[in-house]
Each structure stands twice: as structure tokens, then as C-alpha cells.
Scaffold this active site. Structure first.
Site, mmCIF file in Angstrom:
data_model
loop_
_atom_site.group_PDB
_atom_site.id
_atom_site.type_symbol
_atom_site.label_atom_id
_atom_site.label_comp_id
_atom_site.label_asym_id
_atom_site.label_seq_id
_atom_site.Cartn_x
_atom_site.Cartn_y
_atom_site.Cartn_z
ATOM 1 N N CYS A 1 -0.061 4.491 -0.903
ATOM 2 C CA CYS A 1 0.768 5.513 -0.264
ATOM 3 C C CYS A 1 2.228 5.365 -0.687
ATOM 4 C CB CYS A 1 0.621 5.449 1.254
ATOM 5 S SG CYS A 1 1.105 3.883 1.956
ATOM 6 N N ARG B 1 -11.246 9.691 5.581
ATOM 7 C CA ARG B 1 -12.109 8.999 6.545
ATOM 8 C C ARG B 1 -13.436 9.742 6.679
ATOM 9 N NH1 ARG B 1 -7.251 9.187 10.263
ATOM 10 N NH2 ARG B 1 -6.130 7.282 9.797
ATOM 11 N N PHE C 1 -6.668 -3.530 6.084
ATOM 12 C CA PHE C 1 -5.430 -2.836 6.493
ATOM 13 C C PHE C 1 -5.826 -1.697 7.446
ATOM 14 C CE2 PHE C 1 -4.900 -4.251 2.061
ATOM 15 C CZ PHE C 1 -3.814 -5.097 2.174
ATOM 16 N N ALA D 1 -4.557 -10.014 4.725
ATOM 17 C CA ALA D 1 -5.559 -9.413 3.841
ATOM 18 C C ALA D 1 -5.931 -10.341 2.681
ATOM 19 C CB ALA D 1 -5.023 -8.101 3.284
ATOM 20 N N SER E 1 -3.024 -7.523 9.690
ATOM 21 C CA SER E 1 -2.208 -8.690 10.036
ATOM 22 C C SER E 1 -1.516 -8.507 11.388
ATOM 23 C CB SER E 1 -1.170 -8.963 8.944
ATOM 24 O OG SER E 1 -0.387 -7.808 8.746
ATOM 25 N N ASP F 1 -6.423 0.060 2.199
ATOM 26 C CA ASP F 1 -5.378 1.065 2.461
ATOM 27 C C ASP F 1 -4.085 0.352 2.857
ATOM 28 O OD1 ASP F 1 -4.051 3.442 2.906
ATOM 29 O OD2 ASP F 1 -4.878 3.728 4.923
#
Ligand code: SAH
Length: 400
Positions: free
Chosen positions: A344, A214, A230, A282, A253, A304
Site C-alpha cells: 500500500c 477480502r 498483518f 511478522a 504486532s 498485507d
């Protein structure tokens, strides 16, 4: 000597001799002493030599190793020592006692020699999460050691394991305070403030693993039109705003995540009209958004997504998901745009992820350069004997 003993098949001791912290059920010859799920067992080779001790559980990972030292008891001083070392590591990397960042991961499972245990610290609250029955059984001992090691720093320990413990183990008391309970939910990261919803939110309430990524995004944000896809509780969004973005659109979402995102933006930038948040899917959003040559196209996009592959058998679909998602973003980003894209999923390795993004770039037909290769931060350390601990991968791309 523990009378609960897991005896391995002949030749199955090699990975433990290399300090890998898992015993797969297929490696077991037989089990002595009738251990219950979550009990501490000794693991021995076919010829009876001690290899390790750890928590036993039903499932493909049958034992999670706590110690390779026969003489090390797993008692109050064990938890105390492991947590103390974990804290020393965070101190060494500048994350403990830092007023600009009071949220960090204190225990990252295998990476800190404590398979099945996660502890995140948010200001005066530690959120503890068990992923194994053994850690659940030991939760009070761990909480006691934690309160001691962090005395003067934390006042609350929230235990949050309802969704991470095996459902079939039928465990109770998997959510609730083990210490305190009257906590301020605002934590600080690089000087930015955010609400952490440890009771209702995902994981432990915030994704501390994106802290450094970030901060990198902030440097690219000046005058850009940013899409944070996301967004969860908006982490990347408020860094982009501080970095001088022209506008920031946050998409998730989950309506609850969007509500918290709005609250977090308000906390840091009250009344700032550059930010808008959308509770929507998305893929639908990407389909409807302006094309790359439009005046209002985005020129900084973050992707992400949640782990597309939670298990190895979902790998193929996951790679397809990354390809599709990245192709959509690459097709629509403004020329000169920057894409921050992440995975991830533990089951997807760096090369596989990079290949999906490479394929997506080829589908889009754009010229793409890799500017940065990103990963998890140092408070999510990787045990060198457990390469599976490497899970977060990211690429920063320049799109011509
Ligand atoms: N970038 C975030 C973390 C993202 S976690 C941060 O820095 O904190 C993944 C998020 O994706 C979750 O909040 C989840 O609600 C959201 N999500 C999952 N499926 C989605 C979909 N199809 N469309 C939009 N958001 C989705």
C-alpha cells in the site's frame, strides 16, 4: 480576486494546465499577501494568468488545488457540491444504501477533487481525516456540508487528524466529534460485522480498501490452512472463515489489533475454534513457522504489511522489505498454496512491487503463477490527472 497570491516561476505552469492538483514549493517565484498556513490562495503564472486556487501549506507540496475555475468560490456550496458528487459516485458503484455493506470511503482526497481530505463512512458514523492544514481550517464547514449531504444516514461525525496533520503546524482540536458522539461501533461489509475503533485505531479505524480483495480470498479459502499476516482487526480472517477454511491464524504486532480481531471473529463466528490470533512480529513468526513440506504448513497466506515506503527516499529499503517478506512466505507455503501479497506504499509503483515479488520467487526457487492482479476499489478513485493516487497493489500467486 483573492489578494493572497502564489506566483510561479516562468515555465512552471504546465502541470497545473494539465490539471495536476499540486504545486511544489520549488515552482514558486514569490508569494503575495502574506497568507497563513491553510489559507486559500490563487496560483498564477509568471505573467499573471490565473491557474488554480487551493490551500497553501509549508512543505514540499506548497499548494493543494481545490479548483481550476477562477469563478468557483470555495464556500458552503462548494463543499456541498463536491460531497454530493462524491456520494453520487458511491451510489453509482452500489455502495450507498446497500444493507450488506454500510462501510465505504466517501472522499478519497485528490481522487474526489478534495486534496488533503479523507472521509470514511461506517454505518451511522462518518470519520473525517485532514491531511492538510487547509482542510483542518475548513473542518466545521465540511462537517456541516457532510451532515447535510448524508442527512438521514449518519448521526455522528468523528474528526481524526491528530496523526495526519503536520506536527509543526501546532494545530489544536485535531480529534473529536463534530456531530453526535454516541455511536454504535459495529459496521457491516459484505454481510460480515466488525468493530471499528475510530478513536484509538489506525487510519480511520478500518481498512475499507481491502473489501473486494477480502471477498476474493473467501473464494479460495475452502479447506485451506490460512495465515493472515498483518491482520490488523482481522478483515481477511473472517472472510476466510466464512469461505470454509480449515483453520485461520491471524498475526499482528499490535496487541490492541489482536484483541479487536478476536472480538470481531467472536462477533461473526461465536465460539468457532478454527481461529487463533497471535500478537507477534511478522518476520519472527515467518521464521518459526513450519516448512513447506510439513503436515501443518499453511496453504493460503495473506501478506498485507503497512506502507514500507512513506516517502520516495525510502524506496530502496521498502523494495528490499517486500522482497524479504515475500521470499519467506514463498519458501514456506505448502505446494499448491495461494499467496495474496500487497503493497500500500504510494511511493512503490506496480512494476516495482511486481519486480520485488518476482525476485522473491526466484530466491525461493518455487514455480509461481500470477492468478490475479489486485488494486484499490472504486470508492478509492484515482484522479486521472494525478497518477500518484494509485497506491494499493496486490498479486494473487499460485505456488507449485
Ligand atoms: N490487512 C489489514 C490491514 C493491515 S495494516 C486489514 O485487512 O484490515 C498493517 C498492520 O501491520 C497493522 O495492523 C500493524 O499493526 C501491523 N504491523 C506493522 N508492523 C508489523 C510487524 N513487524 N509484524 C506484524 N505486524 C505488523
Amino acid at each position: 480576486m483573492n489578494n493572497k497570491v502564489v506566483v510561479l516561476k516562468k515555465g512552471k505552469e504546465d502541470s497545473l494546465r494539465r490539471f495536476h492538483p499540486w504545486v511544489y514549493s520549488g515552482a514558486i517565484h514569490h508569494i503575495e499577501g502574506k497568507p497563513d498556513e491553510g489559507d486559500l490562495v490563487d496560483v498564477v503564472s509568471a505573467d499573471g494568468a490565473f491557474l488554480a486556487k487551493g490551500h497553501i501549506q509549508i512543505g514540499s507540496i506548497a499548494v493543494r488545488v481545490l479548483s481550476f475555475d477562477e469563478k468557483e468560490p470555495v464556500d458552503a456550496s462548494f463543499w456541498q457540491h463536491r460531497l454530493q458528487v462524491a456520494l453520487e459516485v458511491r451510489r453509482a458503484i452500489g455502495l450507498f444504501g446497500n444493507p450488506q455493506t454500510n462501510s465505504f470511503r466517501l472522499v478519497h482526497g485528490e481522487g474526489d477533487g478534495l486534496p488533503g481530505l479523507i472521509i470514511d463512512v461506517y454505518g451511522s458514523t462518518a470519520v473525517m481525516q485532514a491531511h492538510s492544514v487547509g482542510m483542518h481550517v475548513c473542518r466545521h464547514d465540511i462537517a456541516e456540508a457532510l451532515a447535510d449531504v448524508l442527512s438521514g444516514t449518519i448521526e455522528n461525525i468523528y474528526y481524526k487528524s491528530e496523526t495526519t496533520l503536520p506536527y509543526k503546524a501546532n494545530l489544536t482540536d485535531s480529534n473529536g466529534y463534530l456531530l453526535g458522539g454516541n455511536a454504535d461501533d459495529v459496521a457491516i461489509e459484505n454481510g460480515l460485522r466488525f468493530h471499528v475503533d475510530w478513536m484509538g485505531g489506525q487510519k480511520t479505524g478500518f481498512f475499507v480498501d481491502q473489501r473486494e480483495n477480502r471477498a476474493l480470498l473467501e473464494k479460495y479459502s475452502l479447506d485451506r490452512r490460512v495465515l493472515n499476516m498483518f491482520c490488523y482487526t482481522g478483515g481477511f480472517s473472517f472472510y476466510a472463515m466464512r469461505g470454509g477454511a480449515r483453520l485461520v491464524h491471524s498475526v499482528d504486532s499490535s496487541a490492541r489489533a489482536i484483541d479487536i480481531t478476536r472480538a470481531n471473529v467472536e462477533l461473526n463466528f461465536p465460539g468457532d475454534e478454527r481461529h487463533q490470533a497471535f500478537a507477534t512480529d511478522a518476520f519472527e513468526f515467518l521464521d518459526k513457522m513450519p516448512s513447506c513440506d510439513a503436515e501443518d504448513a499453511y496453504d493460503l497466506i495473506v501478506l498485507d504489511p503497512p506502507a514500507f515506503a512513506k516517502h520516495r527516499d525510502a524506496l530502496h529499503n521498502a523494495l528490499q522489505g517486500y522482497r524479504k517478506l515475500n521470499a519467506k512466505a514463498l519458501q514456506k507455503i505448502k505446494p499448491g498454496g495461494i499467496l495474496f501479497t500487497f503493497s500500500c506504499s504510494q511511493a512503490v509503483n506496480k512494476d516495482q512491487f511486481r519486480t520485488s515479488v518476482f525476485t522473491a520467487a526466484a530466491i525461493s526457487g518455487r514455480k509461481v503463477r500470477i492468478l490475479h492482479q489486485l488494486h484499490q476499489p472504486a470508492d478509492h478513485p484515482i484522479n486521472i490527472y494525478h497518477p500518484e493516487g494509485e497506491y494499493l497493489k496486490g498479486l494473487v500467486l499460485y505456488v507449485e
